[in-house]
Scaffold this motif. Structure first.
Motif, mmCIF file in Angstrom:
data_model
loop_
_atom_site.group_PDB
_atom_site.id
_atom_site.type_symbol
_atom_site.label_atom_id
_atom_site.label_comp_id
_atom_site.label_asym_id
_atom_site.label_seq_id
_atom_site.Cartn_x
_atom_site.Cartn_y
_atom_site.Cartn_z
ATOM 1 N N ARG A 97 -54.405 -50.911 -89.651
ATOM 2 C CA ARG A 97 -55.263 -51.903 -90.314
ATOM 3 C C ARG A 97 -54.807 -53.322 -90.006
ATOM 4 O O ARG A 97 -55.631 -54.219 -89.825
ATOM 5 C CB ARG A 97 -55.284 -51.645 -91.826
ATOM 6 N N GLN A 98 -53.511 -53.537 -89.924
ATOM 7 C CA GLN A 98 -52.982 -54.866 -89.591
ATOM 8 C C GLN A 98 -53.414 -55.270 -88.179
ATOM 9 O O GLN A 98 -53.802 -56.410 -87.944
ATOM 10 C CB GLN A 98 -51.451 -54.868 -89.694
ATOM 11 N N GLU A 136 -57.067 -56.195 -88.267
ATOM 12 C CA GLU A 136 -57.236 -57.510 -88.881
ATOM 13 C C GLU A 136 -56.889 -58.629 -87.901
ATOM 14 O O GLU A 136 -57.637 -59.610 -87.787
ATOM 15 C CB GLU A 136 -56.330 -57.606 -90.112
ATOM 16 N N GLU A 158 -59.986 -60.877 -87.012
ATOM 17 C CA GLU A 158 -59.974 -62.105 -87.811
ATOM 18 C C GLU A 158 -59.235 -63.251 -87.139
ATOM 19 O O GLU A 158 -59.689 -64.379 -87.186
ATOM 20 C CB GLU A 158 -59.384 -61.814 -89.188
#
Length: 113
Positions: free
Chosen positions: A92-93, A96, A100
Motif C-alpha cells: 500500500r505504501q 501511495e 500520489e
C-alpha cells in the motif's frame, strides 16, 4: 529503463553514499562522482528485500525519474517488482507513492522471482 527498449537506459545503485569529508549524500547515478570509497557511509532503503526507509527510496526514485530517465511521470506507467511474500502495508505504501507523490498514469506491481 523505458518499456520497449532492448537494453536498460541506465543502471543505478539503489543506495546513498556519504564520503567522510563531504557534507552531502550522493544518490543513484551521482555515486559515480565519488573518487575515494575507502571511508564512506552507505545508506540503503532495503533490508532483506523489503523497503524499510521510504524517504530514502523516494529520494532515489526522484533522482532516477527526473534526472536519469527524464520522464514525465504523469504521462507514463510504472512496473515494479516486490518480494513474493510482501507485507500488505508495504504494498500500500508503494501504491501511495506511485500515484500520489509521482502521479503515474498506471502502476503494475508484480512479485519478483
Amino acid at each position: 529503463g523505458i518499456g520497449g527498449q532492448d537494453a536498460p537506459t541506465s543502471v543505478v545503485p539503489n543506495c546513498a553514499i556519504k564520503p567522510k569529508r563531504e557534507r552531502r549524500f550522493f544518490v543513484a547515478d551521482q555515486i559515480s562522482e565519488i573518487i575515494d570509497f575507502s571511508q564512506v557511509f552507505y545508506r540503503r532503503p532495503c533490508e532483506r528485500g523489503y523497503i524499510t526507509d521510504w524517504n530514502l527510496q523516494s529520494e532515489i526514485w526522484e533522482r532516477l525519474f527526473k534526472h536519469v530517465l527524464k520522464v514525465n511521470t504523469n504521462e507514463c506507467g510504472l512496473l515494479a517488482s516486490e518480494p513474493v511474500l510482501n507485507l500488505g502495508s508495504l504494498s500500500r505504501q508503494m501504491d501511495e507513492i506511485a500515484f500520489e507523490k509521482y502521479g503515474f498514469k498506471s502502476f503494475c506491481r508484480v512479485p519478483s522471482p
